[in-house]
Scaffold this motif. Structure first.
Motif, PDB file in Angstrom:
ATOM      1  N   PHE A  42       0.810  -1.216   0.000  1.00  0.00           N
ATOM      2  CA  PHE A  42       0.000   0.000   0.000  1.00  0.00           C
ATOM      3  C   PHE A  42       0.846   1.270   0.000  1.00  0.00           C
ATOM      4  O   PHE A  42       0.362   2.341   0.320  1.00  0.00           O
ATOM      5  CB  PHE A  42      -0.951  -0.008   1.193  1.00  0.00           C
ATOM      6  CG  PHE A  42      -1.946  -1.123   1.134  1.00  0.00           C
ATOM      7  CD1 PHE A  42      -3.097  -1.004   0.383  1.00  0.00           C
ATOM      8  CD2 PHE A  42      -1.702  -2.321   1.802  1.00  0.00           C
ATOM      9  CE1 PHE A  42      -4.004  -2.034   0.298  1.00  0.00           C
ATOM     10  CE2 PHE A  42      -2.613  -3.367   1.731  1.00  0.00           C
ATOM     11  CZ  PHE A  42      -3.762  -3.229   0.977  1.00  0.00           C
ATOM     12  N   ALA A  43       2.100   1.134  -0.362  1.00  0.00           N
ATOM     13  CA  ALA A  43       2.965   2.304  -0.538  1.00  0.00           C
ATOM     14  C   ALA A  43       3.625   2.202  -1.906  1.00  0.00           C
ATOM     15  O   ALA A  43       3.275   2.924  -2.834  1.00  0.00           O
ATOM     16  CB  ALA A  43       4.010   2.384   0.576  1.00  0.00           C
ATOM     17  N   ALA A  44       4.550   1.266  -2.060  1.00  0.00           N
ATOM     18  CA  ALA A  44       5.274   1.139  -3.328  1.00  0.00           C
ATOM     19  C   ALA A  44       4.337   0.765  -4.477  1.00  0.00           C
ATOM     20  O   ALA A  44       4.392   1.360  -5.559  1.00  0.00           O
ATOM     21  CB  ALA A  44       6.377   0.095  -3.180  1.00  0.00           C
ATOM     22  N   VAL A  45       3.465  -0.213  -4.257  1.00  0.00           N
ATOM     23  CA  VAL A  45       2.569  -0.650  -5.329  1.00  0.00           C
ATOM     24  C   VAL A  45       1.554   0.433  -5.658  1.00  0.00           C
ATOM     25  O   VAL A  45       1.293   0.739  -6.831  1.00  0.00           O
ATOM     26  CB  VAL A  45       1.857  -1.961  -4.933  1.00  0.00           C
ATOM     27  CG1 VAL A  45       0.804  -2.331  -5.983  1.00  0.00           C
ATOM     28  CG2 VAL A  45       2.869  -3.089  -4.788  1.00  0.00           C
ATOM     29  N   LEU A  46       0.971   1.020  -4.615  1.00  0.00           N
ATOM     30  CA  LEU A  46      -0.007   2.075  -4.846  1.00  0.00           C
ATOM     31  C   LEU A  46       0.622   3.276  -5.543  1.00  0.00           C
ATOM     32  O   LEU A  46       0.028   3.876  -6.453  1.00  0.00           O
ATOM     33  CB  LEU A  46      -0.627   2.499  -3.511  1.00  0.00           C
ATOM     34  CG  LEU A  46      -1.758   3.524  -3.571  1.00  0.00           C
ATOM     35  CD1 LEU A  46      -2.886   3.036  -4.463  1.00  0.00           C
ATOM     36  CD2 LEU A  46      -2.275   3.819  -2.164  1.00  0.00           C
TER      37      LEU A  46
END
Length: 358
Positions: free
Chosen positions: A107-111
């Motif tokens: 929910f940080a890098a992918v988002l």
């Protein structure tokens, strides 16, 4: 809505993606490659990062008729999750790598990458609910209490939740998800759930930490300082641990002893009776909030383990530190774990446990 469906290779994420397709969204599946050598991660359908998991995810995407990609996040995963795991144990704390992976990777890098590519949201197979209203987004427990995963999502902030979807949050039983997968022709309908740490292929956490931190023999002592045994490294132990102590001096009352504290500076592990594990006050650091920053004092519920019960407590925060005063004592609270705050079923935020006391 353009949705990036994170597909681990398990039944939950596959059904979540399928439901998004049924709802009419423009769905693209993505599997995260978290190791430079995926064959080194657990096989046998027990993790979420193995080579066979990526194949299972691709086959599910083919059945659903959606595009599918594998994204390489191995370097970031190694830095943000694996290195953090090792350094926390070296400091005498017990981290939760799945929670850190959600916070730093899913929910940080992918988002971040997904939004840069024009996607509106990231969806996963977590059992939790997001409710949106004008100017507000809230995270709630799943309606299926036995599968609720809101604890490991408690580190997410408002912006992340505004772009997150959890299509399984309203389910009443895991059996329904498996039945739905079978009905859709997904071959992973009977695939076992993952329970292990994906980057420890043998399941031997102590051995993994020894390979990274080395062996550093020291003493196992009681509260008075009497030496009861020896250890090969404090990173082998966590507060509340009972097994694997190998004490040379038996307890006078014949009862089991538990790890009460881990001190990597003195290189000692302190053990004692279960009653000595009881704590009523928990201090937390690095608070995060799912909606807005909360300061002052309030009544709520606190969960200190992924599958633990929610405990009534008085919670206070000065902006940087959190103090939790439990109504009733809890046992085996380990520094490094997360304390997730709830208002009923609504997740308020979380903090990393720094200390606990009676």
């Amino acid at each position: 809505m353009r949705v990036l469906a994170a597909m681990s290779g398990g039944v939950d994420s596959a059904v979540a993606a399928a439901r998004l397709v049924d709802a009419g969204h423009d769905v693209v599946g993505v599997h995260l490659a978290l190791s430079k050598n995926p064959e080194a991660y657990r096989s046998g359908a027990r993790g979420c990062c193995s080579l066979e998991d990526s194949h299972d995810a691709r086959r599910a995407a083919d059945v659903l008729g959606i595009p599918f990609y594998v994204w390489d996040f191995a370097e970031r995963f190694a830095d943000d999750v694996v290195a953090d795991f090792v350094s926390e144990y070296a400091a005498g704390r017990t981290p939760n790598p799945c929670l850190r992976c959600n916070e730093k990777i899913k929910f940080a890098a992918v988002l971040e990458r997904g939004r840069a590519l024009g996607f509106d949201a990231v969806a996963t197979g977590h059992y939790a609910r997001v409710s949106s209203a004008p100017g507000r987004v809230s995270l709630f427990r799943s309606r299926e209490a036995a599968k609720d995963q809101s604890y490991v999502l408690g580190v997410l902030d408002r912006d992340q939740l505004q772009h997150s979807l959890f299509p399984l949050g309203d389910d009443t039983a895991k059996a329904q998800v498996r039945a739905e997968a079978a009905g859709r022709g997904l071959s992973l309908a009977k695939k076992p759930d993952s329970h292990d740490i994906c980057f420890i292929p043998t399941g031997d956490t102590a051995g993994f930490l020894h390979s990274r931190l080395g062996r550093r023999p020291g003493d196992i002592v009681d509260a008075s300082g009497e030496v009861l045994g020896t250890h090969a490294g404090t990173h082998q132990f966590t507060v509340g641990q009972r097994h694997g102590l190998h004490l040379s001096v038996p307890a006078q009352d014949g009862r089991p002893r538990y790890v009460l504290g881990v001190d990597p500076v003195r290189n000692t592990v302190t053990v004692g009776p279960r009653a000595a594990l009881a704590v009523r006050v928990i201090d937390g650091m690095r608070p995060t909030w799912t909606e807005t920053v909360v300061t002052g004092t309030w009544r709520g519920l606190v969960q200190v383990r992924a599958h633990g019960e929610a405990l009534p407590a008085t919670i206070s925060c000065d902006g940087e530190r959190v103090r939790i005063e439990l109504d009733e004592p809890a046992f085996g609270i380990a520094p490094g774990q997360a304390a997730v705050h709830y208002d009923g079923d609504r997740v308020v935020g979380s903090a990393t446990i720094s200390a606990a006391a009676a």
